[in-house]
Design a protein around this motif. Structure first.
Motif, PDB file in Angstrom:
ATOM      1  N   ARG A 119     -15.046   2.712  21.979  1.00 36.15           N
ATOM      2  CA  ARG A 119     -15.691   3.082  20.716  1.00 36.15           C
ATOM      3  C   ARG A 119     -16.764   4.134  20.969  1.00 36.15           C
ATOM      4  O   ARG A 119     -17.607   3.971  21.848  1.00 36.15           O
ATOM      5  CB  ARG A 119     -16.309   1.848  20.051  1.00 36.15           C
ATOM      6  CG  ARG A 119     -16.919   2.136  18.670  1.00 36.15           C
ATOM      7  CD  ARG A 119     -17.251   0.857  17.943  1.00 36.15           C
ATOM      8  NE  ARG A 119     -16.042   0.120  17.615  1.00 36.15           N
ATOM      9  CZ  ARG A 119     -15.266   0.376  16.559  1.00 36.15           C
ATOM     10  NH1 ARG A 119     -15.566   1.384  15.735  1.00 36.15           N
ATOM     11  NH2 ARG A 119     -14.200  -0.358  16.328  1.00 36.15           N
ATOM     12  N   TRP A 128     -11.083  11.543  11.658  1.00 40.13           N
ATOM     13  CA  TRP A 128     -11.187  12.401  12.838  1.00 40.13           C
ATOM     14  C   TRP A 128      -9.786  12.631  13.367  1.00 40.13           C
ATOM     15  O   TRP A 128      -9.160  11.754  13.955  1.00 40.13           O
ATOM     16  CB  TRP A 128     -12.107  11.757  13.875  1.00 40.13           C
ATOM     17  CG  TRP A 128     -13.546  11.779  13.430  1.00 40.13           C
ATOM     18  CD1 TRP A 128     -14.135  10.944  12.514  1.00 40.13           C
ATOM     19  CD2 TRP A 128     -14.552  12.695  13.843  1.00 40.13           C
ATOM     20  NE1 TRP A 128     -15.457  11.286  12.338  1.00 40.13           N
ATOM     21  CE2 TRP A 128     -15.747  12.357  13.142  1.00 40.13           C
ATOM     22  CE3 TRP A 128     -14.579  13.759  14.744  1.00 40.13           C
ATOM     23  CZ2 TRP A 128     -16.941  13.053  13.317  1.00 40.13           C
ATOM     24  CZ3 TRP A 128     -15.777  14.454  14.931  1.00 40.13           C
ATOM     25  CH2 TRP A 128     -16.937  14.103  14.214  1.00 40.13           C
ATOM     26  N   ASN A 146      -3.623   8.375  19.745  1.00 40.01           N
ATOM     27  CA  ASN A 146      -4.375   7.814  18.615  1.00 40.01           C
ATOM     28  C   ASN A 146      -3.678   7.978  17.278  1.00 40.01           C
ATOM     29  O   ASN A 146      -4.320   8.055  16.235  1.00 40.01           O
ATOM     30  CB  ASN A 146      -5.769   8.448  18.577  1.00 40.01           C
ATOM     31  CG  ASN A 146      -6.585   8.075  19.792  1.00 40.01           C
ATOM     32  OD1 ASN A 146      -7.195   7.017  19.836  1.00 40.01           O
ATOM     33  ND2 ASN A 146      -6.573   8.929  20.816  1.00 40.01           N
ATOM     34  N   ARG A 150      -8.282   8.954  13.893  1.00 42.42           N
ATOM     35  CA  ARG A 150      -8.970   7.694  13.612  1.00 42.42           C
ATOM     36  C   ARG A 150      -9.907   7.859  12.427  1.00 42.42           C
ATOM     37  O   ARG A 150     -10.576   8.887  12.274  1.00 42.42           O
ATOM     38  CB  ARG A 150      -9.772   7.236  14.824  1.00 42.42           C
ATOM     39  CG  ARG A 150      -8.922   6.798  16.022  1.00 42.42           C
ATOM     40  CD  ARG A 150      -8.284   5.447  15.726  1.00 42.42           C
ATOM     41  NE  ARG A 150      -7.617   4.892  16.892  1.00 42.42           N
ATOM     42  CZ  ARG A 150      -6.312   4.913  17.091  1.00 42.42           C
ATOM     43  NH1 ARG A 150      -5.522   5.520  16.199  1.00 42.42           N
ATOM     44  NH2 ARG A 150      -5.777   4.345  18.154  1.00 42.42           N
ATOM     45  N   THR A 151      -9.984   6.822  11.575  1.00 41.33           N
ATOM     46  CA  THR A 151     -10.916   6.785  10.450  1.00 41.33           C
ATOM     47  C   THR A 151     -12.168   6.037  10.872  1.00 41.33           C
ATOM     48  O   THR A 151     -12.097   5.031  11.586  1.00 41.33           O
ATOM     49  CB  THR A 151     -10.268   6.081   9.245  1.00 41.33           C
ATOM     50  OG1 THR A 151      -9.075   6.791   8.874  1.00 41.33           O
ATOM     51  CG2 THR A 151     -11.216   6.057   8.056  1.00 41.33           C
ATOM     52  N   THR A 152     -13.322   6.527  10.442  1.00 42.78           N
ATOM     53  CA  THR A 152     -14.582   5.913  10.858  1.00 42.78           C
ATOM     54  C   THR A 152     -14.719   4.500  10.299  1.00 42.78           C
ATOM     55  O   THR A 152     -14.184   4.155   9.252  1.00 42.78           O
ATOM     56  CB  THR A 152     -15.790   6.743  10.381  1.00 42.78           C
ATOM     57  OG1 THR A 152     -15.682   6.973   8.970  1.00 42.78           O
ATOM     58  CG2 THR A 152     -15.851   8.067  11.098  1.00 42.78           C
ATOM     59  N   GLU A 153     -15.472   3.705  11.046  1.00 46.44           N
ATOM     60  CA  GLU A 153     -15.865   2.370  10.610  1.00 46.44           C
ATOM     61  C   GLU A 153     -17.384   2.309  10.601  1.00 46.44           C
ATOM     62  O   GLU A 153     -18.054   3.007  11.371  1.00 46.44           O
ATOM     63  CB  GLU A 153     -15.311   1.313  11.575  1.00 46.44           C
ATOM     64  CG  GLU A 153     -13.795   1.316  11.691  1.00 46.44           C
ATOM     65  CD  GLU A 153     -13.312   0.340  12.749  1.00 46.44           C
ATOM     66  OE1 GLU A 153     -13.527  -0.882  12.564  1.00 46.44           O
ATOM     67  OE2 GLU A 153     -12.753   0.796  13.757  1.00 46.44           O
ATOM     68  N   SER A 163     -18.667   4.902  13.633  1.00 51.12           N
ATOM     69  CA  SER A 163     -18.005   5.138  14.914  1.00 51.12           C
ATOM     70  C   SER A 163     -16.494   5.085  14.723  1.00 51.12           C
ATOM     71  O   SER A 163     -15.985   4.685  13.671  1.00 51.12           O
ATOM     72  CB  SER A 163     -18.436   4.085  15.942  1.00 51.12           C
ATOM     73  OG  SER A 163     -18.135   2.770  15.468  1.00 51.12           O
ATOM     74  N   ILE A 164     -15.772   5.523  15.744  1.00 48.40           N
ATOM     75  CA  ILE A 164     -14.314   5.396  15.778  1.00 48.40           C
ATOM     76  C   ILE A 164     -13.922   4.739  17.090  1.00 48.40           C
ATOM     77  O   ILE A 164     -14.575   4.914  18.119  1.00 48.40           O
ATOM     78  CB  ILE A 164     -13.612   6.768  15.645  1.00 48.40           C
ATOM     79  CG1 ILE A 164     -14.095   7.770  16.711  1.00 48.40           C
ATOM     80  CG2 ILE A 164     -13.811   7.341  14.250  1.00 48.40           C
ATOM     81  CD1 ILE A 164     -13.354   9.098  16.702  1.00 48.40           C
ATOM     82  N   TRP A 178     -13.262  16.591  12.749  1.00 49.40           N
ATOM     83  CA  TRP A 178     -13.668  15.835  11.575  1.00 49.40           C
ATOM     84  C   TRP A 178     -13.089  16.423  10.298  1.00 49.40           C
ATOM     85  O   TRP A 178     -13.071  17.639  10.093  1.00 49.40           O
ATOM     86  CB  TRP A 178     -15.192  15.824  11.460  1.00 49.40           C
ATOM     87  CG  TRP A 178     -15.704  15.221  10.186  1.00 49.40           C
ATOM     88  CD1 TRP A 178     -15.629  13.922   9.798  1.00 49.40           C
ATOM     89  CD2 TRP A 178     -16.388  15.905   9.136  1.00 49.40           C
ATOM     90  NE1 TRP A 178     -16.215  13.756   8.570  1.00 49.40           N
ATOM     91  CE2 TRP A 178     -16.684  14.954   8.140  1.00 49.40           C
ATOM     92  CE3 TRP A 178     -16.763  17.229   8.946  1.00 49.40           C
ATOM     93  CZ2 TRP A 178     -17.359  15.290   6.969  1.00 49.40           C
ATOM     94  CZ3 TRP A 178     -17.430  17.571   7.779  1.00 49.40           C
ATOM     95  CH2 TRP A 178     -17.723  16.606   6.808  1.00 49.40           C
TER      96      TRP A 178
END
Length: 203
Positions: A119, A128, A146, A150-153, A163-164, A178
Motif C-alpha cells: 500500500r 490511478w 494491477n 487501482r482506485t484510491t481508498e 492510498s492504493i 492519476w
C-alpha cells in the motif's frame, strides 16, 4: 537479468534527469559493443531482448507525450518521495508532477525477488491508471500486475489521506497516472489486464 534491466529502465525514465543509452542497450545486447561489426539485432528474435526493445520504445513514447517527466527535472516541485526507507521490501516509490499537481505519476520500483501486495499513499482521490508495467507479458514478463490500475481508498498512508494497494511482482517497476474521479467515471472500464495494461496502446 532481463527483469532487472526492465525494472531499471522504467525507473530511469521516470526519475528526474536526462536519459542516455549506449548502442545496443536498447535491446540488451549481450556482448560488448565493437566498432568492427554491427549491433546484434538478431537477438530481437528472443523474447527477453525483444521485450526490452519494446519497453524502451514505450518508455520513449510516454516520455515524449508527458512533459511532466522531462520539463521539471530541475524543479523541486516536480518530485516528491512517497517512500524511500523500506529497505526490507527492496522498493522505492515517488511522485512526478507539474507545479500544481494536476498531472501526477506515481512510480513504484520493486527490486526484490518476492511478490508483494503493497500500500502506498497518494495525494489525489480517483483512479490511478497503470501506464507502464515492466513485468507485462508484452515485454517478456509474467504478466502479473494491477488489472489496468487501482482506485484510491480512504486509508491514510505515507502522509496522505488516501492510498492504493498495488501488486508488485519481483524485479518490477510500475508507473501509474492519476485520473480525476469525474474523468474516470466517464470512461469505459479498463478491463482485465495486468499484462495488456502496459501495451503499446496505453502510451
Amino acid at each position: 537479468k532481463a527483469a532487472h534491466l526492465r525494472s531499471l529502465y522504467a525507473h530511469m525514465w521516470a526519475w528526474p534527469g536526462k536519459k542516455l543509452l549506449f548502442m545496443g542497450n536498447e535491446f540488451a545486447q549481450s556482448r560488448e559493443w565493437t566498432h568492427d561489426s554491427s549491433l546484434d539485432w538478431h537477438l530481437c528474435q528472443y523474447p527477453d531482448h525483444e521485450g526490452v526493445r519494446l519497453l524502451v520504445r514505450d518508455l520513449n513514447r510516454l516520455y515524449r507525450s508527458e512533459p511532466v517527466l522531462s520539463e521539471n527535472d530541475f524543479n523541486s516541485q516536480g518530485f516528491r518521495w512517497i517512500t524511500c526507507h523500506d529497505t526490507d521490501a527492496n522498493l522505492i516509490a515517488y511522485l512526478r508532477s507539474d507545479a500544481t499537481e494536476q498531472t501526477l505519476f506515481a512510480v513504484v520500483g520493486h527490486f526484490g525477488g518476492a511478490l508483494r501486495d503493497y500500500r502506498i499513499g497518494v495525494p489525489r482521490q480517483g483512479f490511478w491508471c497503470e501506464v507502464i508495467n515492466s513485468n507485462s507479458q508484452y515485454y517478456g514478463g509474467s504478466g502479473l500486475g494491477n488489472d489496468g490500475g487501482r482506485t484510491t481508498e480512504e486509508l491514510a498512508r505515507d502522509g496522505f489521506a488516501q492510498s492504493i494497494n498495488v501488486t508488485l511482482p519481483p524485479h518490477t517497476t510500475v508507473i501509474f497516472k492519476w485520473t480525476a474521479p469525474t474523468e474516470f467515471a466517464a470512461k469505459p472500464t479498463a478491463g482485465s489486464t495486468a499484462s495488456q495494461a502496459a501495451g503499446p496502446d496505453v502510451v
